[in-house]
Design a protein around this motif. Structure first.
Motif, PDB file in Angstrom:
ATOM      1  N   ALA A  22       0.823  -1.216   0.000  1.00 34.32           N
ATOM      2  CA  ALA A  22       0.000   0.000   0.000  1.00 34.32           C
ATOM      3  C   ALA A  22       0.852   1.259   0.000  1.00 34.32           C
ATOM      4  N   ALA A  23       1.893   1.290   0.810  1.00 34.19           N
ATOM      5  CA  ALA A  23       2.750   2.476   0.872  1.00 34.19           C
ATOM      6  C   ALA A  23       3.398   2.745  -0.475  1.00 34.19           C
ATOM      7  N   ALA A  24       3.903   1.706  -1.136  1.00 34.63           N
ATOM      8  CA  ALA A  24       4.560   1.877  -2.428  1.00 34.63           C
ATOM      9  C   ALA A  24       3.567   2.322  -3.498  1.00 34.63           C
ATOM     10  N   ILE A  25       2.383   1.713  -3.525  1.00 32.04           N
ATOM     11  CA  ILE A  25       1.373   2.070  -4.523  1.00 32.04           C
ATOM     12  C   ILE A  25       0.929   3.512  -4.335  1.00 32.04           C
ATOM     13  N   LEU A  26       0.641   3.886  -3.113  1.00 24.56           N
ATOM     14  CA  LEU A  26       0.163   5.238  -2.855  1.00 24.56           C
ATOM     15  C   LEU A  26       1.246   6.286  -3.099  1.00 24.56           C
ATOM     16  N   SER A  46     -10.132  -2.299   3.688  1.00 17.42           N
ATOM     17  CA  SER A  46     -10.315  -1.368   2.563  1.00 17.42           C
ATOM     18  C   SER A  46      -9.171  -1.456   1.556  1.00 17.42           C
ATOM     19  N   CYS A  47      -8.071  -2.091   1.916  1.00 20.49           N
ATOM     20  CA  CYS A  47      -6.909  -2.162   1.028  1.00 20.49           C
ATOM     21  C   CYS A  47      -6.670  -3.555   0.460  1.00 20.49           C
ATOM     22  N   VAL A  48      -7.676  -4.425   0.518  1.00 21.74           N
ATOM     23  CA  VAL A  48      -7.493  -5.791   0.037  1.00 21.74           C
ATOM     24  C   VAL A  48      -7.156  -5.799  -1.445  1.00 21.74           C
ATOM     25  N   VAL A  49      -6.108  -6.554  -1.795  1.00 25.42           N
ATOM     26  CA  VAL A  49      -5.664  -6.721  -3.175  1.00 25.42           C
ATOM     27  C   VAL A  49      -5.341  -8.201  -3.390  1.00 25.42           C
ATOM     28  N   TRP A  50      -5.041  -8.542  -4.629  1.00 22.68           N
ATOM     29  CA  TRP A  50      -4.582  -9.891  -4.973  1.00 22.68           C
ATOM     30  C   TRP A  50      -3.095  -9.814  -5.274  1.00 22.68           C
ATOM     31  N   GLU A  57      -4.030  -8.048   2.602  1.00 18.00           N
ATOM     32  CA  GLU A  57      -4.215  -6.647   2.977  1.00 18.00           C
ATOM     33  C   GLU A  57      -2.938  -5.911   2.605  1.00 18.00           C
ATOM     34  N   ALA A  58      -3.046  -4.974   1.678  1.00 19.24           N
ATOM     35  CA  ALA A  58      -1.866  -4.270   1.157  1.00 19.24           C
ATOM     36  C   ALA A  58      -1.156  -3.449   2.217  1.00 19.24           C
ATOM     37  N   CYS A  59      -1.885  -2.991   3.228  1.00 22.77           N
ATOM     38  CA  CYS A  59      -1.273  -2.123   4.240  1.00 22.77           C
ATOM     39  C   CYS A  59      -0.339  -2.868   5.191  1.00 22.77           C
ATOM     40  N   VAL A  60      -0.419  -4.196   5.225  1.00 19.89           N
ATOM     41  CA  VAL A  60       0.448  -4.964   6.122  1.00 19.89           C
ATOM     42  C   VAL A  60       1.283  -6.009   5.382  1.00 19.89           C
ATOM     43  N   THR A  61       1.204  -6.021   4.055  1.00 19.54           N
ATOM     44  CA  THR A  61       1.948  -6.995   3.264  1.00 19.54           C
ATOM     45  C   THR A  61       3.205  -6.347   2.704  1.00 19.54           C
ATOM     46  N   PRO A  62       4.370  -6.874   3.066  1.00 21.80           N
ATOM     47  CA  PRO A  62       5.611  -6.292   2.566  1.00 21.80           C
ATOM     48  C   PRO A  62       5.704  -6.423   1.043  1.00 21.80           C
TER      49      PRO A  62
END
Length: 74
Positions: A22-26, A46-50, A57-62
């Motif tokens: 999430a941090a990188a995308i944003l 709210s940040c679920v991705v594949w 969850e993109a906010c906690v996935t390295p």
């Protein structure tokens, strides 16, 4: 040294060591990236991705080099 990157909806996204998806995308993308970001701890969903075929969850996935990330299951 190669720059660390992953794919987000077909675009190469650079990231820094230790950064979440999430941090990188944003940081790298426009405000219409299609990614929600609310709680930052994986609770609100709210940040679920594949990512490589898995729902995360993109906010906690390295972020990791070579990952394929998208906003839908395709």
């Amino acid at each position: 040294m190669r720059e660390a990157r992953f794919r987000w909806n077909g675009a190469d996204i650079p990231f820094r060591e230790g950064e979440t998806l999430a941090a990188a995308i944003l940081r790298a993308g426009p405000s219409d990236a299609g990614l929600g970001y609310f709680c930052g701890i994986g609770a609100c969903q709210s940040c679920v991705v594949w990512c490589d075929g898995r729902r995360v969850e993109a906010c906690v996935t390295p972020a990791r080099t070579g990952a394929s990330v998208s906003g839908s299951e395709d």
